[in-house]
Write an enzyme that holds these catalytic residues in place. Structure first.
Site, short mmCIF file in Angstrom:
data_model
loop_
_atom_site.label_atom_id
_atom_site.label_comp_id
_atom_site.label_asym_id
_atom_site.label_seq_id
_atom_site.Cartn_x
_atom_site.Cartn_y
_atom_site.Cartn_z
N CYS A 184 11.04 0.11 16.65
CA CYS A 184 10.26 0.59 15.50
C CYS A 184 9.29 1.70 15.89
CB CYS A 184 9.50 -0.59 14.89
SG CYS A 184 8.30 -0.13 13.63
N ASP A 202 3.80 -5.25 12.26
CA ASP A 202 4.59 -5.70 11.11
C ASP A 202 6.05 -5.90 11.49
OD1 ASP A 202 2.29 -5.55 9.58
OD2 ASP A 202 2.72 -3.53 8.86
N ASN A 218 0.84 -1.20 0.00
CA ASN A 218 0.00 0.00 0.00
C ASN A 218 0.88 1.24 0.00
OD1 ASN A 218 -2.47 -1.40 0.22
ND2 ASN A 218 -2.31 -1.46 2.46
N GLY A 253 2.22 -6.75 4.01
CA GLY A 253 3.18 -7.64 3.39
C GLY A 253 4.52 -6.98 3.16
#
Length: 321
Positions: free
Chosen positions: A285, A255, A13, A43
């Protein structure tokens, strides 16, 4: 660390992110204090995390033949993956997401137009059979069309590739599909939707884990944000501690966890140790803005893990004890 092979089949995306002091109310316009555009999709984000956490990565995705798709190709070419297989369609746009990040805890609200992500054909997935079979780990999510996901998992099962399914964003899936997965990694919300149990803490997560084991799932990790995570293997539960962080953007936390977890498992690290490393990786992160752009490297997560003074894992009593 040995560099294992991770094949990630999942979404791409284009993310458009607005930083807000708070979330707007319905009908209200608020001035953002910053904004940015960048690569995203569960992904692609997880593939970047796996790469930076030390794995050799083959990313497989699908985009539209539009400006966002051109951006996707340039971005994916620049990341440093071992291989990229990127299918395209002229009938649907490249997936995109509109993201608000607000407040001191940097929580987020996301609206996603999946676009091309939902148009994988079974023939395209079949073309990916050699890449899936050659991997140590297959990592996939639920941000693509379900028949394609089912085909990906079936190929991996046949090839005896270890399968991690991150069931996000939630969509209903069959118990038969879940039973083919080697490791399921839902967050609290996804776990609640999968089991019907409201998961809010470690105790309710343990109850939900028993339901999922009853569906044929041998191993699962339920992530609970700042409470850490529950690792449950064949009913034996273990707490994985969260690492302290000063959050700036929590968008890519899940993720980061999944990608780094896959990298560790591909290199032969035991599951509990891999989950602890993934918790440390995710804590680094969230201290940075953006999803794919915020993924730390292996050394940064290792340093965070080494600096922690708390116990990172602990065995939990089984439900009913």
């Amino acid at each position: 660390m040995k560099k294992g092979k991770v094949c990630v089949v999942g979404s791409f995306n284009l993310d458009i992110v607005a930083g807000m002091s708070r979330f707007p109310q319905p009908g209200e316009s608020l001035i953002a204090h910053n904004s940015m555009m960048g690569a995203g999709g569960k992904g692609a984000n997880q593939a970047v995390a796996a790469l930076r956490a030390g794995a050799r990565v083959h990313y497989i995705g699908k985009v539209g033949r539009d400006d966002f798709g051109t951006f996707a190709r340039r971005h994916l070419d620049s990341v440093g993956f071992d291989a990229v297989t990127l299918f395209s369609t002229a009938d649907h746009p490249t997936g995109n997401a509109l993201i608000y990040v607000a407040g001191a805890d940097a929580e987020n609200m996301i609206a996603v137009d999946p676009g091309a992500n939902l148009t994988f054909t079974l023939e395209e997935i079949e073309q990916c059979r050699p890449a899936i079979a050659a991997a140590d780990i297959l990592l996939t999510q639920l941000e693509n069309n379900l028949p394609a996901i089912e085909k990906v998992i079936a190929i991996a099962k046949e090839a005896q590739t270890y399968i991690i399914l991150n069931p996000a964003p939630f969509q209903p899936v069959s118990d038969a599909l879940l039973a083919k997965v080697d490791l399921l990694t839902p967050n609290a919300t996804e776990c609640s939707l999968l089991t019907g149990i409201q998961v809010q803490d470690m105790a309710s997560a343990q109850q939900a884990a028993q339901v999922l084991h009853g569906k044929g799932i041998q191993a699962l990790i339920i992530t609970l944000g700042t409470q850490g995570a529950l690792l449950s293997v064949a009913g034996q539960a273990q707490w994985i501690a969260a690492f302290a962080a000063v959050p700036k953007d929590t968008t890519g936390a899940g993720d980061a966890f999944n990608g780094s977890l896959a990298a560790q498992l591909a290199s032969g690290v035991p599951l509990a140790d891999a989950a602890s490393f993934a918790s440390a990786y995710a804590s680094v992160c969230v201290e940075r803005a953006g999803a794919a752009a915020s993924m730390p490297d292996y050394a940064e997560a290792l340093a965070r893990q080494a600096s922690a003074t708390l116990e990172t894992t602990a065995l939990l009593p089984q439900v009913g004890q």
